[in-house]
Design a protein around this motif. Structure first.
Motif: not given
Length: 97
Positions: A21-29, A31-34
């Motif tokens: 989840i930390m990795g996914i949130d970093k990816l989303r950050a 890409k400026r995604a949710f």
């Protein structure tokens, strides 16, 4: 399966979830995604995933500028280790240990 096996399985799953989840949130950050709410990250850590979230935080360089993550995640990990040590070395006998 013994109780200890279930506990180890649970902790493995929740720590892997915290890490990913930390990795996914970093990816989303990037890409400026949710984004995943910070409270969700802390809840996962409090549920036993503090090791996974702390490793993920440092490996992905995510949330390392926020003091409450930088000090909060390791503090939660330390408290969880201390509670387990107290349970193991307490004079009270537990049937599953």
């Amino acid at each position: 399966m013994s109780v200890i096996s279930y506990i180890v399985l649970y902790l493995t799953i929740v720590n892997l979830a915290g890490f990913f989840i930390m990795g996914i949130d970093k990816l989303r950050a990037r890409k400026r995604a949710f984004r995943i709410p910070e409270s969700t990250l802390f809840v996962i850590a409090l549920m036993g995933g503090s090791l996974g979230t702390t490793i993920g935080m440092h490996l992905f360089h995510h949330k390392t500028r926020h003091w409450y993550f930088l000090y909060g995640m390791p503090a939660i990990l330390f408290l969880q280790i201390a509670i387990v040590a107290l349970l193991i070395y307490s004079p009270i006998q537990f049937a599953f240990l």
